[in-house]
Structures are given as structure tokens and as C-alpha cells.
Design an enzyme around this catalytic site. Structure first.
Site, short mmCIF file in Angstrom:
data_model
loop_
_atom_site.label_atom_id
_atom_site.label_comp_id
_atom_site.label_asym_id
_atom_site.label_seq_id
_atom_site.Cartn_x
_atom_site.Cartn_y
_atom_site.Cartn_z
N CYS A 51 9.21 -2.40 11.28
CA CYS A 51 7.72 -2.30 11.75
C CYS A 51 7.65 -3.76 12.71
O CYS A 51 6.67 -3.41 13.48
CB CYS A 51 6.60 -2.20 10.89
SG CYS A 51 6.87 -0.80 9.73
N HIS B 77 0.21 -5.07 13.41
CA HIS B 77 0.84 -4.12 13.41
C HIS B 77 -0.04 -3.16 12.32
O HIS B 77 -0.81 -3.61 11.34
CB HIS B 77 2.30 -4.46 12.27
CG HIS B 77 2.72 -3.17 11.66
ND1 HIS B 77 3.10 -1.78 12.31
CD2 HIS B 77 3.13 -2.83 10.33
CE1 HIS B 77 3.54 -1.07 11.56
NE2 HIS B 77 3.54 -1.76 10.37
N ASN C 179 0.79 4.85 9.82
CA ASN C 179 1.72 3.66 10.66
C ASN C 179 2.94 4.45 11.13
O ASN C 179 3.68 5.13 10.67
CB ASN C 179 2.33 3.10 8.99
CG ASN C 179 3.34 2.03 9.10
OD1 ASN C 179 3.94 1.88 10.26
ND2 ASN C 179 3.61 1.55 8.02
N1 ACO Z 1 -3.20 9.46 -3.42
C1 ACO Z 1 -3.92 9.48 -4.55
N2 ACO Z 1 -3.42 8.35 -5.38
C2 ACO Z 1 -2.45 7.87 -5.14
C3 ACO Z 1 -1.76 8.12 -3.85
C4 ACO Z 1 -2.17 8.80 -2.96
N3 ACO Z 1 -1.70 9.42 -1.89
N4 ACO Z 1 -0.88 6.99 -3.94
C5 ACO Z 1 -1.02 6.39 -5.05
N5 ACO Z 1 -1.94 6.63 -5.93
C6 ACO Z 1 -2.17 6.12 -7.04
C7 ACO Z 1 -1.29 5.49 -7.65
O1 ACO Z 1 -0.36 6.40 -8.82
C8 ACO Z 1 -2.04 4.69 -8.78
O2 ACO Z 1 -2.66 5.49 -9.74
P1 ACO Z 1 -2.70 4.76 -11.31
O3 ACO Z 1 -3.72 3.69 -11.17
O4 ACO Z 1 -3.12 5.90 -12.28
O5 ACO Z 1 -1.28 4.08 -11.54
C9 ACO Z 1 -3.17 4.31 -7.75
O6 ACO Z 1 -3.25 5.11 -6.97
C10 ACO Z 1 -2.95 3.12 -7.19
O7 ACO Z 1 -1.86 2.86 -6.47
P2 ACO Z 1 -1.34 1.66 -5.70
O8 ACO Z 1 0.29 1.88 -5.34
O9 ACO Z 1 -1.65 0.24 -6.67
O10 ACO Z 1 -2.24 1.74 -4.56
P3 ACO Z 1 -2.38 0.54 -3.27
O11 ACO Z 1 -3.86 0.32 -3.42
O12 ACO Z 1 -1.50 -0.59 -3.59
O13 ACO Z 1 -2.13 1.34 -1.85
C11 ACO Z 1 -0.41 1.58 -0.50
C12 ACO Z 1 -0.76 1.88 -1.77
C13 ACO Z 1 -1.41 2.31 0.42
C14 ACO Z 1 1.11 2.32 -0.26
C15 ACO Z 1 -0.48 0.18 -0.10
O14 ACO Z 1 0.25 -0.54 -1.29
C16 ACO Z 1 0.13 -0.38 1.13
O15 ACO Z 1 -0.45 -0.04 2.18
N6 ACO Z 1 1.19 -1.13 1.22
C17 ACO Z 1 1.73 -1.63 2.44
C18 ACO Z 1 2.46 -0.56 3.15
C19 ACO Z 1 3.09 -1.55 4.32
O16 ACO Z 1 2.78 -2.48 5.03
N7 ACO Z 1 4.23 -1.03 4.42
C20 ACO Z 1 5.28 -1.81 5.43
C21 ACO Z 1 5.31 -1.17 6.76
S1 ACO Z 1 6.29 0.46 6.48
C22 ACO Z 1 7.47 0.06 7.48
O17 ACO Z 1 8.24 -0.89 7.73
C23 ACO Z 1 8.41 1.50 7.52
#
Ligand code: ACO
Length: 308
Positions: free
Chosen positions: A109, A233, A263
Site C-alpha cells: 500500500c 493511505h 482500501n
Molecule cells: N464483521 C463483523 N464482525 C467482524 C468482522 C466483520 N467484517 N471482522 C471481524 N469481526 C469481529 C471479530 O471476529 C471480533 O469478534 P470477537 O470480539 O467476538 O472476537 C471483533 O469483530 C473485533 O475484531 P478485530 O479484528 O479486533 O477488529 P478490529 O477493530 O481490529 O478491525 C480491521 C479489524 C478493520 C481489519 C482493522 O484491524 C484494520 O483496519 N487493520 C488495519 C488494516 C490495514 O491497514 N491493512 C494494511 C493495508 S492492506 C494492504 O497492504 C494490502
């Protein structure tokens, strides 16, 4: 000192829009969760990396008023090449009719900012005009049954024409970084699907954007309060807010497009730049801070004085 200016830009996103409701109909997720946790409301899905790059590249050439034979280098940032070999830049070079060198660059990214800095370096080394494109189709390496990834990815492309100038260039400072010991946090093996440790990436991303932005601004004796337009980004609205708040950059100076595009990896910074130009936020004379991060981990920041 001679430098480079951005003389044209163009974007392309697929026609097909996938809303949070569409995803909720087939996955255990909801519009409320996706909106609250990521800021995404919809994403464009479809096409190939080269198809999107060709359209964005053609639009950038038109805007710059340049014909394909006036370009002497193509740098295509992508994480999702059409094939392992040949480089996707070969397909784009052929379709656009460029008589130029062409290579792919993969910095996940952070790719577009890496490519912008690489293209700028080539201008300083003697190239007259470089076409820089960020294009990605993350949807093609996403397991659509994996709700944690399916809700955040989108497809798109953005391009700029970089031209040599005798006057002061627009790119004032940059910082390129990598920490390969974190490469396990975001990966896709040959033939496999994207894997991401979202929580860890989130934590490192905020720190990388803040530290890299401050470091880049300091090179030209500036700090975040000097920034007129912040183009981060677009990976998660919460990452953008956390970085922006730590930098002390006001919300109204920060470009957010993730609600519409999700993204889009290498395309997210040029898509956001085009949006800032369209809305009028980005005006001639503005000090622009671009900052990206992604798999690798990589990060990249650039400070530009927008010439218009
Ligand atoms: N819908 C509903 N619930 C979900 C979903 C979903 N799509 N995805 C995860 N959950 C649940 C999980 O199972 C978890 O449930 P639990 O508490 O019962 O275990 C809860 O939601 C929280 O999950 P987390 O993974 O802790 O959610 P988080 O708040 O961290 O959000 C996310 C996840 C959106 C992926 C976030 O961590 C994020 O944006 N991270 C950075 C992503 C990024 O920047 N990537 C780099 C670039 S991508 C690239 O380079 C190709």
C-alpha cells in the site's frame, strides 16, 4: 535546483459498486460494524490491474497534454500484478503506445509514494517525463468468505505525469522505510489468498505514518502545522483519525475517500489526491503531505508544494 512537477493526473475505478448491505447479505457482518470499525460504506470491484492502470494512465496523459511518445519511463506500483511474468507495466506500456522503459514496483500500500519518489529520482537522473501509476485489484486475491478482509478491499488505479522542470520542483522531501521482520503480518503466497493480522498492522501503521511524516517535514524545516492537505493511505478511517490526531492536523485538511473506495492499496493515495483536486481542497501553493504504509511492512511519505 531543477526538479519535477506533476503536470497531469487521472483515475479509474470499476463500474461495479459493492455496498456494505451487499456484503452483509452473504457474510456474517453488518453495515453498522463495517462503517464503525473501518469507515467504509462501499467499494468498487472488478477489472484487472492493467485495465484500470491503462485508463488512469491515458487520462493522466490527456490532462498533461502529452502524447504517449513524449513519455520516457513508466513506473507501475502494484501488489496485484496480472501475472507473475511479464510485469503488468509491459501490458500498460503496450496499450498506451509508450515508447519507454517500463517496470513494476511492489511496496504494497506504500507503492504509489515509493513510485513517485522513484520517478522523481529518474527525472533528476535525466528522464524528461515519467508516468507513475498505482493500480491494484485486491479483490482478486481476497477470499470472499473471509469477512475480516472482504469488507475492506476495493479496486482502483490512479496515475500522474511527472515532468522535469528548470524551476523549483514540487517534491520537497521524502522518506522511504521498511521493516521486513514484520512481513508475516500481511502476505499472500503464490496462488493463495491475502492474509492480514489487522490488529498488529493497525498498531504499527499509526506509528509509521506519524514518525515518517514528522521526519519528512523536518527535512525542509517544517512540522505538521504547516500542512495544508494531508493525503494518507486509506486503509481504515480509524487509522487515519489516529495518525491525524497525533500529528495535530485538522480534520478539514485531511483527505478521506475510504468511505467510497475501501482500501485500494497502491491506488489509494492518487485516488485521494484526485478527490482533493476535485473538491478544491488542493489548491496551487498548498503544502501537501502524502503518507502510506502497507505489507512488508513498508512506509513512505512525501512532502510537495503543489504547483497546480
Ligand atoms: N464483521 C463483523 N464482525 C467482524 C468482522 C466483520 N467484517 N471482522 C471481524 N469481526 C469481529 C471479530 O471476529 C471480533 O469478534 P470477537 O470480539 O467476538 O472476537 C471483533 O469483530 C473485533 O475484531 P478485530 O479484528 O479486533 O477488529 P478490529 O477493530 O481490529 O478491525 C480491521 C479489524 C478493520 C481489519 C482493522 O484491524 C484494520 O483496519 N487493520 C488495519 C488494516 C490495514 O491497514 N491493512 C494494511 C493495508 S492492506 C494492504 O497492504 C494490502
Amino acid at each position: 535546483m531543477p526538479g519535477a512537477v506533476i503536470s497531469g493526473w487521472g483515475i479509474c475505478v470499476p463500474d461495479k459498486i459493492v455496498t456494505n448491505e451487499d456484503l452483509s447479505a452473504r457474510l456474517d457482518t453488518s453495515d453498522a460494524w463495517i462503517t464503525e470499525r473501518t469507515g467504509i460504506r462501499q467499494r468498487h470491484i472488478g477489472g484487472t490491474t492493467s485495465e484500470l492502470a491503462i485508463v488512469a494512465g491515458r487520462r493522466a496523459l490527456e490532462k498533461a497534454g502529452r502524447s504517449p511518445d513524449e513519455i520516457d519511463l513508466l513506473v507501475l506500483a502494484t501488489t496485484t500484478p496480472d501475472a507473475t511474468v511479464p510485469g503488468t507495466s509491459a501490458t500498460v506500456q503496450d496499450a498506451l503506445g509508450l515508447q519507454a522503459g517500463a517496470f513494476d514496483l511492489n511496496a504494497a500500500c506504500s507503492g504509489f509514494v515509493y513510485a513517485l519518489v522513484a520517478g522523481h529520482g529518474m527525472v533528476l537522473a535525466g528522464s524528461k517525463r515519467v508516468l507513475v501509476i498505482g493500480s491494484d485489484t485486491l479483490s482478486r486475491i481476497t477470499d470472499w468468505d473471509d469477512r475480516s478482509l472482504a469488507v475492506i478491499v476495493g479496486d482502483g488505479a490512479g496515475a500522474v505525469v511527472l515532468e522535469a522542470t528548470d524551476g523549483p520542483g514540487e517534491l520537497l522531501a521524502w522518506d522511504l522505510g521498511a521493516d521486513g521482520s514484520l512481513r508475516h503480518l500481511l502476505k499472500c503466497d503464490h496462488g493463495g489468498f491475502l492474509y492480514m493480522n489487522g490488529k498488529e498492522i493497525f498498531r504499527h501503521a499509526v506509528r509509521a505514518v506519524v514518525e515518517s511524516s514528522v521526519k519528512t517535514l523536518a527535512q525542509v524545516g517544517m512540522d505538521p502545522s504547516d500542512v495544508d492537505v494531508f493525503i494518507p493511505h486509506q486503509a481504515n478511517a480509524r487509522i487515519i483519525s489516529a495518525a491525524r490526531e497525533r500529528l495535530g492536523i485538522p480534520e478539514e485538511r485531511t483527505v478521506v475517500t475510504i468511505d467510497r473506495y475501501g482500501n485500494t492499496s497502491s491506488a489509494s493515495v492518487p485516488l485521494a489526491m484526485a478527490d482533493a483536486l476535485e473538491t478544491g481542497l488542493l489548491q496551487p501553493g498548498a503544502l501537501v503531505l502524502m503518507s502510506g504504509f502497507g505489507g512488508g511492512m513498508t512506509w513512505a511519505s512525501a512532502v510537495l508544494r503543489w504547483g497546480g
